[in-house]
Write an enzyme that holds these catalytic residues in place. Structure first.
Site, PDB file in Angstrom:
ATOM      1  N   HIS A  42     -24.841  40.349  25.198  1.00  0.00           N
ATOM      2  CA  HIS A  42     -23.512  39.581  25.475  1.00  0.00           C
ATOM      3  C   HIS A  42     -22.905  38.418  24.263  1.00  0.00           C
ATOM      4  O   HIS A  42     -22.014  37.916  24.496  1.00  0.00           O
ATOM      5  CB  HIS A  42     -23.654  38.909  26.737  1.00  0.00           C
ATOM      6  CG  HIS A  42     -22.549  38.329  27.367  1.00  0.00           C
ATOM      7  ND1 HIS A  42     -22.280  37.136  27.204  1.00  0.00           N
ATOM      8  CD2 HIS A  42     -21.737  38.875  28.377  1.00  0.00           C
ATOM      9  CE1 HIS A  42     -21.139  36.858  28.071  1.00  0.00           C
ATOM     10  NE2 HIS A  42     -20.907  38.119  28.508  1.00  0.00           N
ATOM     11  N   LYS A  83     -21.294  37.518  20.823  1.00  0.00           N
ATOM     12  CA  LYS A  83     -19.960  37.939  20.113  1.00  0.00           C
ATOM     13  C   LYS A  83     -20.212  37.173  18.700  1.00  0.00           C
ATOM     14  O   LYS A  83     -19.546  35.945  18.734  1.00  0.00           O
ATOM     15  CB  LYS A  83     -18.889  37.413  20.946  1.00  0.00           C
ATOM     16  CG  LYS A  83     -18.723  37.990  22.177  1.00  0.00           C
ATOM     17  CD  LYS A  83     -19.010  37.162  23.315  1.00  0.00           C
ATOM     18  CE  LYS A  83     -18.770  37.348  24.702  1.00  0.00           C
ATOM     19  NZ  LYS A  83     -19.150  38.467  25.190  1.00  0.00           N
ATOM     20  N   HIS A 135     -10.884  33.563  29.086  1.00  0.00           N
ATOM     21  CA  HIS A 135     -12.264  34.180  28.953  1.00  0.00           C
ATOM     22  C   HIS A 135     -13.203  32.802  28.019  1.00  0.00           C
ATOM     23  O   HIS A 135     -14.131  33.008  27.591  1.00  0.00           O
ATOM     24  CB  HIS A 135     -12.379  35.371  27.980  1.00  0.00           C
ATOM     25  CG  HIS A 135     -13.589  36.024  27.903  1.00  0.00           C
ATOM     26  ND1 HIS A 135     -14.209  36.701  27.000  1.00  0.00           N
ATOM     27  CD2 HIS A 135     -14.731  36.317  28.948  1.00  0.00           C
ATOM     28  CE1 HIS A 135     -15.491  37.155  27.039  1.00  0.00           C
ATOM     29  NE2 HIS A 135     -15.579  37.022  28.489  1.00  0.00           N
ATOM     30  N   ASP A 150     -19.629  38.682   4.623  1.00  0.00           N
ATOM     31  CA  ASP A 150     -20.477  38.284   3.216  1.00  0.00           C
ATOM     32  C   ASP A 150     -21.493  37.388   3.022  1.00  0.00           C
ATOM     33  O   ASP A 150     -21.713  36.699   2.324  1.00  0.00           O
ATOM     34  CB  ASP A 150     -19.516  38.121   2.146  1.00  0.00           C
ATOM     35  CG  ASP A 150     -18.445  38.897   1.967  1.00  0.00           C
ATOM     36  OD1 ASP A 150     -18.796  40.198   2.042  1.00  0.00           O
ATOM     37  OD2 ASP A 150     -17.375  38.794   1.438  1.00  0.00           O
ATOM     38  N   ASP A 197     -17.859  13.194  25.725  1.00  0.00           N
ATOM     39  CA  ASP A 197     -17.321  12.131  25.027  1.00  0.00           C
ATOM     40  C   ASP A 197     -16.269  12.440  23.589  1.00  0.00           C
ATOM     41  O   ASP A 197     -16.413  11.439  22.686  1.00  0.00           O
ATOM     42  CB  ASP A 197     -18.252  11.040  24.542  1.00  0.00           C
ATOM     43  CG  ASP A 197     -18.851  10.383  25.735  1.00  0.00           C
ATOM     44  OD1 ASP A 197     -18.185  10.350  26.876  1.00  0.00           O
ATOM     45  OD2 ASP A 197     -19.868   9.895  25.729  1.00  0.00           O
ATOM     46  N   LYS A 252     -14.935  29.573  26.549  1.00  0.00           N
ATOM     47  CA  LYS A 252     -16.119  28.831  26.976  1.00  0.00           C
ATOM     48  C   LYS A 252     -16.362  27.689  26.245  1.00  0.00           C
ATOM     49  O   LYS A 252     -16.479  27.630  24.858  1.00  0.00           O
ATOM     50  CB  LYS A 252     -17.529  29.584  26.798  1.00  0.00           C
ATOM     51  CG  LYS A 252     -17.701  30.779  27.792  1.00  0.00           C
ATOM     52  CD  LYS A 252     -17.195  32.058  27.241  1.00  0.00           C
ATOM     53  CE  LYS A 252     -17.545  33.048  28.574  1.00  0.00           C
ATOM     54  NZ  LYS A 252     -16.992  34.547  27.597  1.00  0.00           N
TER      55      LYS A 252
END
Length: 534
Positions: free
Chosen positions: A425, A427, A184, A432, A191, A186
């Site tokens: 979508h 996450k 999952h 704090d 470079d 991404k």
């Protein structure tokens, strides 16, 4: 995001035997070629000291924070796309791209065209895709891999190829534990100087380009030492035994002949996109001006990449080896406030125990997730629904995003989307208002125990405050329902959803904006023992 479930194999034995017999001929000529798998060669990220234009433009940390990296928060889908295209255009030595989903739609074609162009001018392009959706564009993927300097590999591959549902089902029945575990992660790295990570895959719904639907998401563009950690994570996956070169897929030789036509089609798709109002709006974004000048408004922060090892798909790893354990090692436990944004929120026993522990220390906890009407995976909502009452009872503040059109300027800033309907979508965690996590990890058993995940823990009060403000905007009455407990006439607790309307605050005791069918389906799904696969 598609969720997978492994059935109890013992109850399927007679059906399994019939299914295997009927699919034997289908798979005879569509099996991965072992000799190509065994010819897989390791490769690694280039040194960050390699002279490139992106190195010249790279973030320079302040004297009082020498270990810092620079960050640009990408809450706009348009900014998220333009960032990737800019990196692909600017790269001179390497591009490393890793995704769960890479659609073949309008924006997917433009990104693919940028990767192909980079390879044609001599950039080494490595693309790593989870195999769950590769069959949808398999011939194009095989053709792209035949371009010199461009190599594509797939993670946790289906051994028998093609999109035939019987073939795929038969593999789940005999090898479901492995195939149920997906990559999952991404990543988009240029470079080894700039990187992008977060919640977005590649596709129209992630970049404000879908006409009917859009995801509210958050990525981060970064430059600095944390990019080296992201590159190492990519290398670990690229060189793992769980990865298969796509040239091992049957049909590779035939697909190579399609590259010229595919290249022309991708180029035409880009030209068509450049003629649209969407593209003009993309170019008018303030971030596009920063790309033109090479001068970025960086936010400073010391960050670390936290990532599940690719061996997670084999099971049996200790929690200290997983993303969750790495976060614990960074001592992120809040003392006063925790804000969680998770589209798929199924805390499970471990999550409930942790939240209860924090509440026992009087930590204020706020959670934003999708409402039933906004959730693109109703099965996960059923898993979440079981926990609403105990969460509210322990004092957790719950907010569920509405599936309303993005007509409000406030909502558009939150969503980074102009679609007619939006689903959460992003996450993120904010600890704090000092540290923030941005990545691919959902607060559910699938992310914790099955899928591999990746994200950044950023130590920066400024970034944490901005992410907290974004989260708070999503929790505002205009955008979300706030949940509470109320005593019914029968003396039992009932959940009340309260939100802002033109007539003022309105409360309801049923899933708001949901159809009768959706509510009925929820009642049925909540009876199923499927939480471990959510």
């Amino acid at each position: 995001m598609t969720r997978l479930m492994t059935p109890d194999q013992s109850g399927f034995l007679p059906f399994l035997l019939i299914l295997l017999a009927t699919t034997q001929l289908l798979v005879a000529c569509t099996t991965l070629k072992d000799r190509h798998i065994n010819q897989r060669q390791p490769s690694f990220a280039i040194s960050r000291d390699t002279p490139t234009r992106l190195r010249q433009l790279a973030y320079t940390p302040p004297d009082d924070l020498p270990d810092a990296s620079g960050f640009v928060l990408l809450d706009s889908g348009m900014d998220a796309l333009s960032s990737r295209l800019w990196l692909a255009d600017q790269a001179e030595k390497s591009l490393d791209v890793q995704y769960y989903i890479f659609h073949g739609d309008k924006t997917g074609a433009v990104v693919a065209d940028s990767l192909l162009r980079a390879a044609q001018r001599g950039v080494r392009v490595r693309v790593l895709l989870d195999d769950i959706y590769v069959f949808e564009n398999e011939s194009n993927i095989l053709a792209l891999d035949s371009q010199p300097n461009l190599e594509i590999r797939v993670f946790n591959a289906f051994r028998h190829r093609g999109g035939n549902p019987l073939v795929r089902l038969s593999q789940f029945l005999v090898d479901g534990d492995r195939l149920n575990r997906r990559m999952h992660n991404k990543l988009f790295i240029a470079d080894n100087q700039y990187g992008i990570t977060g919640g977005r895959n590649i596709g129209d719904e992630y970049f404000q380009a879908h006409e009917e639907f859009g995801f509210i998401d958050l990525d981060v563009l970064t430059s600095g030492p944390v990019v080296d950690e992201m590159s190492k994570a990519f290398d670990d996956y690229w060189n793992s035994n769980a990865v298969v070169p796509v040239r091992a897929i049957p049909g590779y030789k035939r697909a190579r002949q399609q590259l010229p036509a595919l290249g022309e089609a991708l180029s035409n798709a880009r030209k068509s996109m450049e003629a649209t109002p969407y593209w003009k709006a993309l170019q008018a974004r303030p971030l596009s001006a920063q790309f033109q000048s090479g001068e970025f408004y960086w936010l400073d922060g010391v960050a670390h990449a936290v990532v599940d090892p690719p061996e997670k798909i084999d099971g049996g790893l200790h929690i200290s080896d997983l993303l969750l354990g790495q976060m614990i090692g960074l001592r992120v436990d809040p003392e006063e406030e925790l804000m969680i944004v998770s589209p798929y929120f199924v805390p499970g026993k471990i999550g409930m125990d942790w939240l209860a522990y924090l509440r026992s220390r009087n930590v204020n906890i706020k959670v934003l997730t999708n409402s039933l009407a906004a959730n693109d995976v109703p099965l996960v909502h059923a898993g979440y629904a079981r926990y609403r009452e105990p969460l509210l009872d322990m004092g957790v503040e719950l907010f569920e995003l509405k599936p309303l059109p993005n007509t409000s300027p406030k909502r558009k800033n939150l969503a980074g989307s102009g679609s007619s309907r939006s689903s959460l979508h992003a996450k993120t965690f904010v600890f704090d208002r000092k540290r923030a996590f941005i990545g691919s990890f959902n607060f559910d058993p699938r992310s914790a125990l099955l899928n591999t995940e990746l994200g950044l823990v950023i130590d920066s009060p400024i970034i944490a405050e901005i992410v907290a403000l974004m989260s708070g905007q999503g929790m505002a009455p205009l955008n979300s329902h706030r949940l509470s407990l109320s005593n019914g006439k029968d003396g039992k607790n009932r959940i009340v959803w309260t939100s802002e309307t033109d007539q003022g605050p309105v409360g309801t005791d049923g899933e708001p904006n949901a159809t009768r069918w959706q509510r009925f389906l929820m009642d049925v799904l909540m009876l199923l023992p499927i939480e471990g696969n959510l």
